[in-house]
Design a protein around this motif. Structure first.
Motif, PDB file in Angstrom:
ATOM      1  N   ASP A  11     -41.094 -76.386 -14.969  1.00  0.00           N
ATOM      2  CA  ASP A  11     -41.663 -77.057 -13.570  1.00  0.00           C
ATOM      3  C   ASP A  11     -41.807 -75.877 -12.534  1.00  0.00           C
ATOM      4  O   ASP A  11     -40.995 -75.167 -12.406  1.00  0.00           O
ATOM      5  N   GLU A  12     -43.111 -75.708 -11.903  1.00  0.00           N
ATOM      6  CA  GLU A  12     -43.170 -74.463 -11.089  1.00  0.00           C
ATOM      7  C   GLU A  12     -42.344 -74.566  -9.924  1.00  0.00           C
ATOM      8  O   GLU A  12     -42.159 -73.460  -9.351  1.00  0.00           O
ATOM      9  N   THR A  13     -41.873 -75.676  -9.698  1.00  0.00           N
ATOM     10  CA  THR A  13     -40.924 -75.602  -8.408  1.00  0.00           C
ATOM     11  C   THR A  13     -39.523 -75.152  -8.658  1.00  0.00           C
ATOM     12  O   THR A  13     -38.781 -74.843  -7.688  1.00  0.00           O
ATOM     13  N   THR A  15     -39.019 -72.426 -11.084  1.00  0.00           N
ATOM     14  CA  THR A  15     -39.141 -71.029 -11.699  1.00  0.00           C
ATOM     15  C   THR A  15     -38.328 -70.131 -11.295  1.00  0.00           C
ATOM     16  O   THR A  15     -37.654 -69.554 -11.937  1.00  0.00           O
ATOM     17  N   ASN A  34     -48.095 -67.676 -14.852  1.00  0.00           N
ATOM     18  CA  ASN A  34     -48.301 -68.945 -13.914  1.00  0.00           C
ATOM     19  C   ASN A  34     -49.421 -70.066 -14.349  1.00  0.00           C
ATOM     20  O   ASN A  34     -50.386 -69.616 -14.864  1.00  0.00           O
ATOM     21  N   HIS A  35     -49.323 -71.194 -13.825  1.00  0.00           N
ATOM     22  CA  HIS A  35     -50.208 -72.222 -13.890  1.00  0.00           C
ATOM     23  C   HIS A  35     -50.673 -72.650 -15.341  1.00  0.00           C
ATOM     24  O   HIS A  35     -51.908 -72.816 -15.614  1.00  0.00           O
ATOM     25  N   GLN A  55     -48.662 -78.707 -13.515  1.00  0.00           N
ATOM     26  CA  GLN A  55     -48.514 -77.491 -13.738  1.00  0.00           C
ATOM     27  C   GLN A  55     -47.143 -76.759 -14.054  1.00  0.00           C
ATOM     28  O   GLN A  55     -46.255 -77.220 -13.658  1.00  0.00           O
ATOM     29  N   ARG A  56     -47.319 -75.915 -14.947  1.00  0.00           N
ATOM     30  CA  ARG A  56     -46.012 -75.436 -15.513  1.00  0.00           C
ATOM     31  C   ARG A  56     -46.259 -73.987 -15.219  1.00  0.00           C
ATOM     32  O   ARG A  56     -47.101 -73.351 -15.192  1.00  0.00           O
ATOM     33  N   ASP A  57     -44.981 -73.191 -15.519  1.00  0.00           N
ATOM     34  CA  ASP A  57     -44.994 -71.780 -15.543  1.00  0.00           C
ATOM     35  C   ASP A  57     -44.067 -71.451 -17.031  1.00  0.00           C
ATOM     36  O   ASP A  57     -43.288 -72.161 -17.261  1.00  0.00           O
TER      37      ASP A  57
END
Length: 116
Positions: A11-13, A15, A34-35, A55-57
């Motif tokens: 989860d991008e939060t 990373t 990213n994204h 959205q994932r990294d």
């Protein structure tokens, strides 16, 4: 020296937290894409039933094999992959060969002498 490729979909939060923890566990660097888009077992939707793109990294680490399991477990713990469904996953893959890592080999050789 043998390497593993660790690939994490996070989860991008979280990373930055995962990157910091992996470095503390022995990773010498990472590549972040990213994204990326993904979905889990249950497709998440909005309140109107529309699809919700999560959205994932994607993070890639090339790590020495003796350190890989500890790094993988650290990523899992910090990313809360096993405790929160949909937070992310991580895998490790054997690397047959790698170039451009001579500086890492020199550094890692000193760190893992006792383990070999």
């Amino acid at each position: 020296m043998r390497f593993k490729l660790i690939v994490a979909f996070v989860d991008e939060t979280c990373t930055d937290d995962v990157l910091d923890a992996a470095r503390k566990a022995g990773a010498t660097g990472a590549t972040v894409i990213n994204h990326a888009r993904g979905e889990g077992v249950v497709k998440q939707t909005t309140f109107m039933g529309l699809g919700l793109d999560i959205q994932r990294d994607v993070i890639l680490w090339l790590v020495e094999e003796h350190m890989s399991r500890e790094i993988l477990e650290t990523i899992c713990r910090i990313g809360q992959f096993d405790t929160n469904p949909g937070q992310g996953i991580a895998i490790q893959i054997d690397v047959e060969d790698a170039v451009g890592v001579a500086h890492q080999v020199e550094l890692l050789s000193k760190e893992i002498e006792d383990q070999i």
